[in-house]
Design a protein around this motif. Sequence first.
Motif, PDB file in Angstrom:
ATOM      1  N   ASP A 116       0.813  -1.211   0.000  1.00 27.11           N
ATOM      2  CA  ASP A 116       0.000   0.000   0.000  1.00 27.11           C
ATOM      3  C   ASP A 116       0.851   1.268   0.000  1.00 27.11           C
ATOM      4  O   ASP A 116       0.338   2.346  -0.275  1.00 27.11           O
ATOM      5  CB  ASP A 116      -0.920   0.035   1.228  1.00 27.11           C
ATOM      6  CG  ASP A 116      -2.005  -1.025   1.166  1.00 27.11           C
ATOM      7  OD1 ASP A 116      -2.306  -1.501   0.048  1.00 27.11           O
ATOM      8  OD2 ASP A 116      -2.536  -1.378   2.227  1.00 27.11           O
ATOM      9  N   VAL A 117       2.145   1.133   0.320  1.00 31.00           N
ATOM     10  CA  VAL A 117       3.013   2.298   0.477  1.00 31.00           C
ATOM     11  C   VAL A 117       4.069   2.385  -0.619  1.00 31.00           C
ATOM     12  O   VAL A 117       4.387   3.475  -1.099  1.00 31.00           O
ATOM     13  CB  VAL A 117       3.697   2.284   1.868  1.00 31.00           C
ATOM     14  CG1 VAL A 117       4.658   3.447   2.019  1.00 31.00           C
ATOM     15  CG2 VAL A 117       2.655   2.307   2.978  1.00 31.00           C
ATOM     16  N   MET A 118       4.610   1.242  -1.031  1.00 31.00           N
ATOM     17  CA  MET A 118       5.718   1.234  -1.983  1.00 31.00           C
ATOM     18  C   MET A 118       5.279   0.635  -3.321  1.00 31.00           C
ATOM     19  O   MET A 118       4.475  -0.292  -3.363  1.00 31.00           O
ATOM     20  CB  MET A 118       6.898   0.440  -1.421  1.00 31.00           C
ATOM     21  CG  MET A 118       7.431   0.985  -0.099  1.00 31.00           C
ATOM     22  SD  MET A 118       7.961   2.707  -0.150  1.00 31.00           S
ATOM     23  CE  MET A 118       9.416   2.566  -1.149  1.00 31.00           C
ATOM     24  N   GLU A 119       5.825   1.160  -4.392  1.00 24.15           N
ATOM     25  CA  GLU A 119       5.488   0.713  -5.746  1.00 24.15           C
ATOM     26  C   GLU A 119       5.909  -0.741  -5.949  1.00 24.15           C
ATOM     27  O   GLU A 119       7.054  -1.102  -5.700  1.00 24.15           O
ATOM     28  CB  GLU A 119       6.168   1.601  -6.789  1.00 24.15           C
ATOM     29  CG  GLU A 119       5.825   1.245  -8.205  1.00 24.15           C
ATOM     30  CD  GLU A 119       4.327   1.299  -8.481  1.00 24.15           C
ATOM     31  OE1 GLU A 119       3.848   0.404  -9.193  1.00 24.15           O
ATOM     32  OE2 GLU A 119       3.644   2.212  -7.997  1.00 24.15           O
ATOM     33  N   GLN A 120       4.965  -1.564  -6.399  1.00 26.17           N
ATOM     34  CA  GLN A 120       5.226  -2.983  -6.640  1.00 26.17           C
ATOM     35  C   GLN A 120       5.162  -3.339  -8.124  1.00 26.17           C
ATOM     36  O   GLN A 120       5.902  -4.194  -8.585  1.00 26.17           O
ATOM     37  CB  GLN A 120       4.204  -3.838  -5.870  1.00 26.17           C
ATOM     38  CG  GLN A 120       4.142  -3.555  -4.381  1.00 26.17           C
ATOM     39  CD  GLN A 120       5.396  -3.973  -3.643  1.00 26.17           C
ATOM     40  OE1 GLN A 120       5.859  -5.095  -3.791  1.00 26.17           O
ATOM     41  NE2 GLN A 120       5.959  -3.053  -2.876  1.00 26.17           N
ATOM     42  N   LYS A 121       4.274  -2.662  -8.885  1.00 22.62           N
ATOM     43  CA  LYS A 121       4.028  -3.043 -10.277  1.00 22.62           C
ATOM     44  C   LYS A 121       5.002  -2.418 -11.263  1.00 22.62           C
ATOM     45  O   LYS A 121       5.348  -3.034 -12.265  1.00 22.62           O
ATOM     46  CB  LYS A 121       2.600  -2.666 -10.686  1.00 22.62           C
ATOM     47  CG  LYS A 121       1.525  -3.423  -9.942  1.00 22.62           C
ATOM     48  CD  LYS A 121       0.150  -2.972 -10.370  1.00 22.62           C
ATOM     49  CE  LYS A 121      -0.915  -3.677  -9.556  1.00 22.62           C
ATOM     50  NZ  LYS A 121      -2.237  -3.120  -9.811  1.00 22.62           N
ATOM     51  N   ALA A 122       5.400  -1.169 -11.010  1.00 18.52           N
ATOM     52  CA  ALA A 122       6.247  -0.446 -11.972  1.00 18.52           C
ATOM     53  C   ALA A 122       7.375   0.302 -11.260  1.00 18.52           C
ATOM     54  O   ALA A 122       7.481   1.521 -11.361  1.00 18.52           O
ATOM     55  CB  ALA A 122       5.393   0.520 -12.788  1.00 18.52           C
TER      56      ALA A 122
END
Length: 175
Positions: A116-122
């Motif tokens: 919810d806090v850090m970018e995972q997808k891009a």
Amino acid sequence: MNKKLQVFVSSTYTDLIEERQAAVEAILDAGHIPAGMELFKAGNESQLQTIYKWIDESDVYMLILGGRYGSVESKSGKSYTQLEYEYAISKNIPIFSVVLSEPFLTKKINLLKLSDVMEQKAPDKYQTFKSLVMSKIVRMVDDCKDIQITIHSTLNEFINTYNLVGWIRNDNDSI
């Protein structure tokens, strides 16, 4: 003359609700007018045109950059937040960015989930965008109070530095 600036607040949304609220409160407390995506939902080309219109009508563009890249617009492959930022630059609108510090992001991760806090997808797109933002003058913030202090000082500086149109109340009864 009491000039009010319209400040367009840009950020990702679900991960920065508290930070956006702190920004809106500070803008109002400083006697100015906040504008941002709470007024509409991004999601298609006509919505992007609406966003651009709001940016055009604003005196100042403010970016809050956390750890997420955000929703991606299909044609450009860029996030709406990045498109807004690049558009404001292209229009020579005064910009200021607040970037959440690593300790601030760590606190958010402890309260929320990492995803919810850090970018995972891009993550690559996020890093490219963050590098662009960091190449300009930014203010690193450790909490919402820092965001509010930054807004007050930056808007005062902008009023004295730029010849901004702003909004001035017309008390002329003949209109």
